[in-house]
Design an enzyme around this catalytic site. Sequence first.
Site, mmCIF file in Angstrom:
data_model
loop_
_atom_site.group_PDB
_atom_site.id
_atom_site.type_symbol
_atom_site.label_atom_id
_atom_site.label_comp_id
_atom_site.label_asym_id
_atom_site.label_seq_id
_atom_site.Cartn_x
_atom_site.Cartn_y
_atom_site.Cartn_z
ATOM 1 N N HIS A 12 0.861 -1.177 0.053
ATOM 2 C CA HIS A 12 -0.034 -0.152 -0.007
ATOM 3 C C HIS A 12 0.802 1.208 0.068
ATOM 4 C CE1 HIS A 12 -0.034 -0.500 4.572
ATOM 5 N NE2 HIS A 12 0.995 -0.134 4.252
ATOM 6 N N HIS A 59 -1.737 4.888 9.595
ATOM 7 C CA HIS A 59 -0.385 5.268 9.852
ATOM 8 C C HIS A 59 -0.437 6.560 10.510
ATOM 9 C CE1 HIS A 59 -0.006 2.739 6.373
ATOM 10 N NE2 HIS A 59 0.953 2.235 6.638
ATOM 11 N N HIS A 193 10.282 -4.008 4.286
ATOM 12 C CA HIS A 193 10.851 -2.542 4.283
ATOM 13 C C HIS A 193 11.287 -2.101 5.651
ATOM 14 C CE1 HIS A 193 6.336 -2.068 4.603
ATOM 15 N NE2 HIS A 193 6.449 -0.738 4.652
ATOM 16 N N GLU A 240 3.975 -5.420 8.647
ATOM 17 C CA GLU A 240 2.582 -5.051 7.992
ATOM 18 C C GLU A 240 2.062 -6.539 7.334
ATOM 19 O OE1 GLU A 240 2.658 -0.359 6.883
ATOM 20 O OE2 GLU A 240 3.226 -1.938 5.203
#
Length: 279
Positions: A12, A59, A193, A240
Amino acid sequence: MARITAGIASSHIPAVGAALDNGKTAEPYWAPVFAGYDWVKRFEAEEKPDVVILVYNDHASAFDANLIPTFAIGCGEEFRPADEGWGPRPVPVVEGHPDLAWHIAQSCILDEFDMTIINQMDVDHGLTVPLSLMFGQVAAWPCRVIPLAVNVVTYPPPSGNRCWALGEAIARAVASYDEDLNVQVWGTGGMSHQLQGPRAGLINTPWDTRFLDWMTANPQALRHMPHIDYLREAGSEGIELVMWLIMRGAMGEAAAELHRFYHVPASNTAVGHIVLRPA
Ligand code: DHB
Ligand code: FE
């Protein structure tokens, strides 16, 4: 009855949303990223889901350190785009499905999953970027969306096993909803990441590839993978990916892989995308 017909997972990445919104999709850096979603756009045009249960993480757009729900379900009529960084995206307001969302909340809570019920919240890139990737630039989203926000920002996030079991509970909830609805479950985030610290920029392609392989070939290993493995191998934000296991649990034991896309780089991470069909 309502039925779950497909599961879709996707990164995303906020920069993907910004590239789309600022007309950069044909640039050499971005063109291969968007080309990787041509297949699913055709798939969605044929499948025409009525409702997407969209598993994502906020977030710090709707929640912050004052409020950290582990699993929150959006039961409102609509959800407005919001974001940090680039600001709210110029995308349509997301229309909810309060009736089905409340049914899922009730079913899951009575099934011993203590969901947080949210009637009003804004939704950030975690939710709007996957919608753009699957449906393109549209005047209105072609289906209703039930946001399911998961805490993967503040330790401790839920375990893979708990996510999987929630997916199973969601499938039971959908199967007991008395209206003929075509429902998809999406999981978002990933892949490997890390956005800060000495390992910022970490991308682990062999590990990402194995994660994608195991979504169908060895899902029980993913279900029981400890957080420390994500952290070590996939970086601090790689956790995530645990959200994909809610989608995976909703598919049932066996699922068929219909499509896969993996590409490096995009922003600070790899783009990962998979489409599953429950058996
Ligand atoms: C990036 C990826 C994310 O999933 C996110 O939430 C923020 C940034 C990135 O690759 O830059
Ligand atoms: Fe993210």
